[in-house]
Design a protein around this motif. Sequence first.
Motif, short mmCIF file in Angstrom:
data_model
loop_
_atom_site.label_atom_id
_atom_site.label_comp_id
_atom_site.label_asym_id
_atom_site.label_seq_id
_atom_site.Cartn_x
_atom_site.Cartn_y
_atom_site.Cartn_z
N GLY A 254 -0.75 5.37 -1.87
CA GLY A 254 -2.10 5.53 -1.34
C GLY A 254 -2.26 6.47 -0.19
N ASP B 197 -6.65 -2.38 -7.60
CA ASP B 197 -7.20 -3.08 -6.45
C ASP B 197 -7.50 -4.51 -6.83
OD1 ASP B 197 -8.32 -2.15 -3.59
OD2 ASP B 197 -9.50 -3.81 -4.36
N ARG C 246 -7.20 12.13 -4.81
CA ARG C 246 -8.37 11.34 -4.40
C ARG C 246 -9.58 12.24 -4.15
NH1 ARG C 246 -11.93 8.12 -3.95
NH2 ARG C 246 -12.12 6.45 -2.44
N HIS D 52 1.66 -6.10 6.72
CA HIS D 52 0.38 -5.78 6.07
C HIS D 52 0.53 -4.37 5.52
CE1 HIS D 52 -4.32 -6.13 6.07
NE2 HIS D 52 -3.80 -6.36 4.89
N ILE E 38 4.41 -0.68 -7.08
CA ILE E 38 3.26 -1.59 -7.19
C ILE E 38 2.13 -0.78 -7.78
CG2 ILE E 38 2.61 -1.24 -4.74
CD1 ILE E 38 1.49 -4.28 -5.08
N ARG F 234 0.82 -1.22 0.00
CA ARG F 234 0.00 0.00 0.00
C ARG F 234 0.85 1.27 0.00
NH1 ARG F 234 -5.59 -0.78 1.39
NH2 ARG F 234 -6.09 -2.82 0.57
O1 1CP Z 1 -0.20 -1.34 -2.61
C1 1CP Z 1 -0.47 -0.34 -3.29
O2 1CP Z 1 -0.11 0.80 -3.01
C2 1CP Z 1 -1.19 -0.56 -4.60
C3 1CP Z 1 -2.57 -0.49 -4.57
C4 1CP Z 1 -3.47 -1.45 -3.81
C5 1CP Z 1 -3.36 -2.83 -3.53
C6 1CP Z 1 -2.19 -3.75 -3.79
C7 1CP Z 1 -4.73 -1.04 -3.33
C8 1CP Z 1 -5.21 0.35 -3.40
N1 1CP Z 1 -5.39 -2.14 -2.84
C9 1CP Z 1 -4.58 -3.25 -2.94
C10 1CP Z 1 -4.88 -4.65 -2.54
C11 1CP Z 1 -6.08 -4.98 -1.79
N2 1CP Z 1 -7.33 -4.41 -1.87
C12 1CP Z 1 -6.17 -6.05 -0.86
C13 1CP Z 1 -5.04 -6.99 -0.53
C14 1CP Z 1 -4.05 -6.43 0.39
C15 1CP Z 1 -4.53 -6.23 1.80
O3 1CP Z 1 -4.87 -7.22 2.46
O4 1CP Z 1 -4.51 -5.08 2.24
C16 1CP Z 1 -7.48 -6.07 -0.35
C17 1CP Z 1 -8.04 -7.03 0.67
C18 1CP Z 1 -8.22 -5.03 -1.00
C19 1CP Z 1 -9.66 -4.70 -0.84
C20 1CP Z 1 -9.91 -3.28 -0.51
N3 1CP Z 1 -9.59 -2.21 -1.29
C21 1CP Z 1 -10.52 -2.77 0.66
C22 1CP Z 1 -11.18 -3.61 1.71
C23 1CP Z 1 -10.30 -3.97 2.85
C24 1CP Z 1 -11.09 -4.79 3.86
O5 1CP Z 1 -10.91 -4.51 5.06
O6 1CP Z 1 -11.87 -5.68 3.51
C25 1CP Z 1 -10.53 -1.37 0.56
C26 1CP Z 1 -11.05 -0.37 1.55
C27 1CP Z 1 -9.91 -1.03 -0.66
C28 1CP Z 1 -9.74 0.33 -1.21
C29 1CP Z 1 -8.38 0.74 -1.57
N4 1CP Z 1 -7.53 0.04 -2.38
C30 1CP Z 1 -6.36 0.73 -2.56
C31 1CP Z 1 -6.48 1.96 -1.82
C32 1CP Z 1 -5.46 3.06 -1.78
C33 1CP Z 1 -7.74 1.94 -1.21
C34 1CP Z 1 -8.35 3.06 -0.36
C35 1CP Z 1 -9.21 3.87 -1.24
C36 1CP Z 1 -9.47 5.21 -0.70
O7 1CP Z 1 -8.64 6.11 -0.91
O8 1CP Z 1 -10.56 5.38 -0.13
#
Ligand code: 1CP
Length: 333
Positions: free
Chosen positions: A25, A72, A35, A312, A68, A22
């Motif tokens: 972000g 998503d 954003r 994480h 990366i 992450r």
């Molecule tokens: O890593 C990076 O910087 C690249 C971008 C990236 C990646 C690899 C994002 C951007 N999301 C992910 C993977 C991701 N998304 C996972 C696997 C990794 C982990 O366990 O953290 C999962 C489970 C998600 C699903 C997801 N996307 C959620 C739900 C989490 C949950 O608790 O169930 C959420 C809230 C997101 C949104 C998201 N994705 C990425 C960002 C920066 C955001 C936040 C969006 C915002 O600005 O509101």
Amino acid sequence: MTPLHQVIINKDTKINPIWIMRQAGRYLPEFREIRKLNPDFINLCLNENLSSEITLQPLKRFNLDAAIIFSDILMLPYGLNQKVEFKKNFGPMLGNINISEMSKLDEIDFTKNLYPVYKAINKVSANNLTKGKNTIGFVGAPWTLLVYMINQQSPKKNLKENFFKDDFLINRILLILEKFLKLHIKNQINNGANVIQIFDSWAGLLEEKDLPNYIYTPTLSLVNYVKTLNVPVICFPREIKNYKEYCEIVKPDAVSIDYNIDPKKILNDIRIPIQGGLDPKILLTDKETLKKEALKYLEIFNDHPYIFNLGHGVLPETNPDMVEYLVDTVKNY
Ligand code: 1CP
């Protein structure tokens, strides 16, 4: 050779490349600015100019070894035409599954749905900031995607009571996921991704007896597929109880560990290159503590191929100065 390849393929123990889950972000002010102007998260991921810019933001600030791609794991169900929305202060919300429509989707339509993601990867991998570095493509593991697709929201609070009720539906979705995850991986690699990470964020939800069906078999199939494309694959089976068994069965090229894992124990258990581990909450403390904790991982994995990362994703409230300090600490080790 790129830094991650040197560790994963050559098993080099002399270098410790670093990237951060992450990293592109929420904790970066320059991201928040973009954003704010783009309230629809999916549309932002589908804007190749902005998503490539966001991907490169952390590389402009810090001496990281990999980018990366800003996307998503839930872009995959989106590509399968399941409705996906991100609600503020709630998280992802998914629509109902129309399995007969989903079964009919062809590869061209799927690729078209996600085309901007691939173009963004192309831009990032061609940018000077990633020269000699890695561009990481990623997917959610079949199990974790199945969780979101059937639960229709994060399982953080709870998994639907009747989640496992419809065996037939589950198995059909798993087969669809396997087919399109392979395509999604291939498309990312064809556009310049030179490492693939598979996020199984909800691996820890399953009982041991269910691991073969939902995790081992479908993930092994993906890992074997990535290997045929000659790109290293890192797996992150977050909170799985038995990393050793996972690695022996799924055989990823490297494994990313969560922060509950004892690094000394895993060093004894696992022969393949290791990534990650540091608790993201350490970045919320002070520099002294951060340095001490980072050095702990570097020292334990001193003679083992190791890629520095967190256990994480970096937390939204993290001060970017602490990230900079962490990167410099690892680089100066
Ligand atoms: O890593 C990076 O910087 C690249 C971008 C990236 C990646 C690899 C994002 C951007 N999301 C992910 C993977 C991701 N998304 C996972 C696997 C990794 C982990 O366990 O953290 C999962 C489970 C998600 C699903 C997801 N996307 C959620 C739900 C989490 C949950 O608790 O169930 C959420 C809230 C997101 C949104 C998201 N994705 C990425 C960002 C920066 C955001 C936040 C969006 C915002 O600005 O509101």
